[in-house]
Design a protein around this motif. Sequence first.
Motif, mmCIF file in Angstrom:
data_model
loop_
_atom_site.group_PDB
_atom_site.id
_atom_site.type_symbol
_atom_site.label_atom_id
_atom_site.label_comp_id
_atom_site.label_asym_id
_atom_site.label_seq_id
_atom_site.Cartn_x
_atom_site.Cartn_y
_atom_site.Cartn_z
ATOM 1 N N ILE A 178 0.842 -1.236 0.071
ATOM 2 C CA ILE A 178 0.040 0.031 0.002
ATOM 3 C C ILE A 178 0.945 1.234 -0.077
ATOM 4 O O ILE A 178 1.900 1.475 0.785
ATOM 5 C CB ILE A 178 -0.847 0.057 1.013
ATOM 6 N N ASP A 179 0.749 2.193 -1.122
ATOM 7 C CA ASP A 179 1.383 3.498 -0.968
ATOM 8 C C ASP A 179 0.617 4.821 -1.048
ATOM 9 O O ASP A 179 -0.166 5.028 -1.888
ATOM 10 C CB ASP A 179 1.847 3.349 -2.298
ATOM 11 N N ILE A 180 0.909 5.422 0.156
ATOM 12 C CA ILE A 180 0.047 6.711 0.166
ATOM 13 C C ILE A 180 0.918 7.997 -0.027
ATOM 14 O O ILE A 180 0.369 9.159 0.419
ATOM 15 C CB ILE A 180 -0.577 6.873 1.635
ATOM 16 N N ASP A 181 1.933 7.854 -0.466
ATOM 17 C CA ASP A 181 2.976 8.918 -1.371
ATOM 18 C C ASP A 181 2.155 9.748 -2.096
ATOM 19 O O ASP A 181 1.027 8.938 -2.766
ATOM 20 C CB ASP A 181 4.274 8.246 -1.701
ATOM 21 N N VAL A 182 2.148 10.689 -2.417
ATOM 22 C CA VAL A 182 1.410 11.735 -3.357
ATOM 23 C C VAL A 182 1.579 11.191 -4.817
ATOM 24 O O VAL A 182 1.022 11.284 -5.591
ATOM 25 C CB VAL A 182 1.378 13.233 -3.166
ATOM 26 N N HIS A 183 2.846 10.574 -4.865
ATOM 27 C CA HIS A 183 3.340 10.151 -6.129
ATOM 28 C C HIS A 183 2.948 8.534 -6.392
ATOM 29 O O HIS A 183 2.830 7.916 -5.638
ATOM 30 C CB HIS A 183 4.665 10.141 -6.397
ATOM 31 N N HIS A 184 2.714 8.203 -7.646
ATOM 32 C CA HIS A 184 2.390 6.749 -8.077
ATOM 33 C C HIS A 184 3.787 5.865 -7.609
ATOM 34 O O HIS A 184 4.881 6.179 -8.211
ATOM 35 C CB HIS A 184 2.291 6.737 -9.517
ATOM 36 N N GLY A 185 3.356 4.600 -7.081
ATOM 37 C CA GLY A 185 4.519 3.855 -6.603
ATOM 38 C C GLY A 185 4.782 3.089 -7.827
ATOM 39 O O GLY A 185 4.617 1.748 -7.903
ATOM 40 N N ASP A 186 5.318 3.625 -8.983
ATOM 41 C CA ASP A 186 5.678 2.688 -10.171
ATOM 42 C C ASP A 186 6.604 1.870 -10.015
ATOM 43 O O ASP A 186 6.571 0.644 -10.532
ATOM 44 C CB ASP A 186 5.769 4.061 -11.540
ATOM 45 N N VAL A 201 -1.124 -1.576 -4.418
ATOM 46 C CA VAL A 201 -2.438 -0.535 -4.423
ATOM 47 C C VAL A 201 -1.628 0.820 -4.104
ATOM 48 O O VAL A 201 -0.991 1.223 -2.631
ATOM 49 C CB VAL A 201 -3.457 -0.715 -3.208
ATOM 50 N N SER A 202 -1.769 1.814 -4.982
ATOM 51 C CA SER A 202 -1.295 3.064 -4.888
ATOM 52 C C SER A 202 -2.380 4.272 -5.006
ATOM 53 O O SER A 202 -3.063 4.302 -6.098
ATOM 54 C CB SER A 202 0.031 3.504 -5.779
ATOM 55 N N PHE A 203 -2.160 5.243 -3.989
ATOM 56 C CA PHE A 203 -3.128 6.442 -4.048
ATOM 57 C C PHE A 203 -2.308 7.610 -4.606
ATOM 58 O O PHE A 203 -1.085 7.384 -3.845
ATOM 59 C CB PHE A 203 -3.454 6.706 -2.599
ATOM 60 N N HIS A 204 -2.730 8.230 -5.366
ATOM 61 C CA HIS A 204 -1.794 9.383 -5.855
ATOM 62 C C HIS A 204 -2.324 10.314 -6.598
ATOM 63 O O HIS A 204 -3.593 10.203 -7.059
ATOM 64 C CB HIS A 204 -0.592 8.796 -6.527
ATOM 65 N N LYS A 205 -1.780 11.678 -6.626
ATOM 66 C CA LYS A 205 -2.246 12.548 -7.596
ATOM 67 C C LYS A 205 -1.872 12.093 -9.089
ATOM 68 O O LYS A 205 -0.632 11.868 -9.272
ATOM 69 C CB LYS A 205 -1.409 13.911 -6.935
#
Length: 393
Positions: A178-186, A201-205
């Motif tokens: 799970i990735d809540i950094d504003v950037h995509h965990g590409d 699962v990434s949450f991002h702008k």
Amino acid sequence: EYDIVRPKGKTVSFHANPEMEKHHFGQTHPMKPWRLTLTKSLVTSYGMTFAMDNYTTRTATYEELNSFHASDYLDYLATAPPEDQPRDVDNPDKEVKFNLGGSDCPLFHGLYDYCSMSAGSSLDAARKICNQQSDIAIAWGGGLHHAKRSEASGFCYINDIVLGILQLLRCYPRVLYIDIDVHHGDGVEEAFFSTDRVMTVSFHKYQPEVFFPGTGGLDDNGPKSEHNQGAHHAINVPLNDGITDEQYGWLFESIIGKTNESFRPSVIALQCGADSLAGDRLGRFNLQVQGHGACVNFCKSLGIPMVIFGGGGYTPRNVARAWAYETAIAIGCQSKIPEVIPAHAPWREHFIHDTIFPTLEQILGEPRANRNTQKRLQEIVMHVHEQLRFVGH
Ligand code: TV1
Ligand code: CA
Ligand code: ZN
């Protein structure tokens, strides 16, 4: 008898290397490793070290880095001479190998050591979870989610998360990232694209061409072929500027709750990039320390072993506030954190920059216009729930 020492609590371990914090990307570069010093000083001032196992981590070995990264890339990373002036438009002729030496990923003094320390802390944390000596292992020096097998990207050189997850896969059948950094965990998504043992699962702008790295659209859910094991095992939650605690919390619980039911992970790897906080130098969201921390709390409540990584975060005093608060959540003492930052905290002056009463839970940043409609967020949740119909163990 041991219950008296740790009443129903989780065993939490904290993995850090103070040497890492001495490295500099350059004067104007947004990534400031000393935010880790600030974090550690808050954690210590609140007395949290007494409630955790604390480890000074070793540097990862070449062989360990080699478990994901290519040898030619590592050799160049270890031997490329540091550049005193970051390269830019004034010096376009010089060749950039492996994306090393540009303005995002400069070649600075001690780079290889910095990378091996970050990776070492994440590997140590993953091993503590593997041998069941910790329920939650924290590595704030890790979380560098953009690094690729043979390429540096977005301030990331070594993908310590991928290395940590590879370690977890030796002992556990399924890992939920799970990735809540504003950037995509590409970088993490790409590394585990073709396996059904890791769900990312990434949450991002998300705004291609405008916001880095430009990937992670709602329909990017893994390989398109149903024959590929990784199909449906990547979830992306593309968001617009200004999302609030309330909206983010609702999204996070709907998506992670359902993912947990379908995928049934044996362990969670959580990247807690703090650039999703309001007032971040590079970020675009309106999250407060409470909203960011609520994600950690929700993951903890699932009762699954967890590795917690750092990541982005470019307003150092806010990064320290959030990560200290999240360390408290891991231990289970967040309600006991007094509002006021302890007077004896070293570095205290960094927290009185903008307020007279510096509190851990103060409101951060100028609020941005919220460009996320409830209708769009509902569509996102619907889409994710549909993907999850194909995921089952
Ligand atoms: C030197 C000095 C470098 C000032 C970089 C912001 C700087 C940025 C700087 C910056 C900056 C980015 C791109 C454009 C790709 C480039 C740790 C086509 C004020 C995990 C990485 C963001 C985020 C990279 C890392 C991005 C993480 N934004 N000032 N660079 N080129 N790079 O857009 O996810 O947080 O901004
Ligand atoms: Ca993210
Ligand atoms: Zn980021």
